[in-house]
Write a protein that holds these residues in place. Structure first.
Motif, mmCIF file in Angstrom:
data_model
loop_
_atom_site.group_PDB
_atom_site.id
_atom_site.type_symbol
_atom_site.label_atom_id
_atom_site.label_comp_id
_atom_site.label_asym_id
_atom_site.label_seq_id
_atom_site.Cartn_x
_atom_site.Cartn_y
_atom_site.Cartn_z
ATOM 1 N N PRO A 1 40.721 42.722 44.876
ATOM 2 C CA PRO A 1 40.633 42.545 46.331
ATOM 3 C C PRO A 1 41.845 41.810 46.914
ATOM 4 C CG PRO A 1 38.521 42.089 45.316
ATOM 5 C CD PRO A 1 39.509 42.214 44.197
ATOM 6 N N HIS B 1 37.565 51.427 52.207
ATOM 7 C CA HIS B 1 38.686 50.666 51.655
ATOM 8 C C HIS B 1 39.951 51.515 51.713
ATOM 9 C CE1 HIS B 1 41.165 48.482 48.698
ATOM 10 N NE2 HIS B 1 40.445 47.439 49.072
ATOM 11 N N VAL C 1 35.701 46.942 45.041
ATOM 12 C CA VAL C 1 36.051 46.760 46.448
ATOM 13 C C VAL C 1 34.890 47.227 47.326
ATOM 14 C CG1 VAL C 1 38.500 47.044 45.999
ATOM 15 C CG2 VAL C 1 37.124 49.051 46.587
ATOM 16 N N ARG C 2 34.930 46.840 48.585
ATOM 17 C CA ARG C 2 33.925 47.258 49.554
ATOM 18 C C ARG C 2 34.459 48.417 50.399
ATOM 19 N NH1 ARG C 2 31.672 41.468 51.979
ATOM 20 N NH2 ARG C 2 30.888 40.628 49.978
ATOM 21 N N HIS C 3 33.557 49.308 50.783
ATOM 22 C CA HIS C 3 33.955 50.484 51.563
ATOM 23 C C HIS C 3 33.701 50.266 53.057
ATOM 24 C CE1 HIS C 3 34.572 52.670 47.878
ATOM 25 N NE2 HIS C 3 33.354 52.373 47.470
ATOM 26 N N TRP D 1 41.041 53.179 48.335
ATOM 27 C CA TRP D 1 40.084 53.973 47.565
ATOM 28 C C TRP D 1 40.570 55.413 47.523
ATOM 29 C CZ3 TRP D 1 36.585 52.201 44.429
ATOM 30 C CH2 TRP D 1 35.544 53.034 43.971
#
Length: 320
Positions: A209, A289, A285-287, A292
């Protein structure tokens, strides 16, 4: 007409994961392609800079043939080489010299391998353009590697020189970016130290991150202004400029629109992201993103390009 613009597949690149070699990501892209009237491959499709063609071509061929088979009858394919597949057109571009235009038509026989790539993608329905292509009167697309000229050190991941933050005054021709001498004299071919090369050897994936935020900041504050500088000097009077190269999809909803503007009034920049999974920037990671895999730019009937993530619902486990 529905246009799908994707780039940076890097088929055959060693390190990281070219996700289209995996079943679920490839199936998802094929589903999208089946609904398109035009597919634009905006560079770095086949890895020819860091892998020998004897390794990358057998990986790329079945995937490109699958994309061609998924396209509806009558659909178009536009291929714009980048810096990692520049060998497909390097001899041809060198021969053009100062006659190289902003959206030059590249003959299918510019190299033997380009002839093969065109055949895999559908033959006569394929257009090859370089260094960019007009997708509409107000939409211009290019891979984006010319932006390297404005970063120090000269690479994809350098810092913008202060003088390039000002509106440029002089026009330039594509031949001035190409540097058709030795490979050492072509700064647009250099990528510096992106994650898939050396950074992932020294940075643990647990810091993904943080690594992603650092790279994203570099793109927003340095690569985007460099691309805007390039478009202005090339005389691109487009409402939208689409590019790839830096693997950072955008703008996303949380991005500040001001960072994605060109020097010309009302000009907006968009990036296609990439189709590679790099654990050093994609782990946990968070979407949505920006790094990605599965990024794309879609142009619907309204003519307005939009950055989208086609694989945002897939998990990290789907890339193993």
């Amino acid at each position: 007409m529905r246009t799908l613009v994707i780039s940076d597949l890097h088929l055959g690149q060693i390190g990281g994961i070219s996700v289209l070699t995996l079943q679920r990501p490839l199936e998802r892209l094929l589903e999208t392609v089946r609904q398109c009237d035009r597919l634009v491959l905006l560079g770095d499709v086949i890895e020819l800079a860091e892998s020998h063609s004897s390794y990358s071509v057998p990986i790329a061929e079945p995937i490109l043939r699958a994309l061609a088979s998924a396209l509806p009858t009558g659909a178009e394919v536009v291929f714009v080489p980048g810096n990692h597949d520049h060998p497909l057109i390097s001899s041809w571009s060198r021969a053009q010299g100062e006659a190289l235009g902003r959206d030059a038509v590249v003959p299918h026989d510019a190299s033997p391998l380009l002839t093969d790539v065109v055949e895999w993608l559908g033959g006569d329905r394929v257009q090859v353009r370089y260094p960019g292509v007009w997708l509409a009167d107000d939409v211009w697309a290019t891979h984006g590697h010319y932006l390297n000229h404005y970063l120090r050190p000269i690479s994809s991941f350098g810092l913008l020189h202060p003088r390039h933050r000002q509106r440029p005054a002089d026009a330039r021709q594509p031949s001035e970016y190409e540097h058709t001498g030795s490979s050492e004299a072509r700064p647009h071919m250099r990528d510096g130290l992106p994650p898939q090369r050396r950074v992932d050897r020294i940075i643990p994936t647990t810091l993904a991150p943080l690594t992603a935020r650092v790279l994203s900041r570099q793109v927003l504050h340095h690569s985007l202004p460099a691309l805007a500088h390039t478009a202005h000097e090339l005389g691109v009077q487009a409402r939208w400029v689409i590019f790839g190269h830096v693997h950072r999809l955008g703008p996303l909803p949380r991005d500040k629109a001001a960072a994605w503007t060109g020097f010309n009034d009302g000009q907006s920049l968009l990036n296609t992201g990439s189709w590679r999974f790099e654990p050093v920037i994609g782990h946990r990671v968070r979407h949505p993103h920006p790094y990605w895999p599965g990024g794309a730019v879609v142009i619907e009937d309204d003519g307005i390009p939009k950055a989208v993530g086609l694989l945002d619902d897939l998990a990290e486990a789907d890339f193993r």
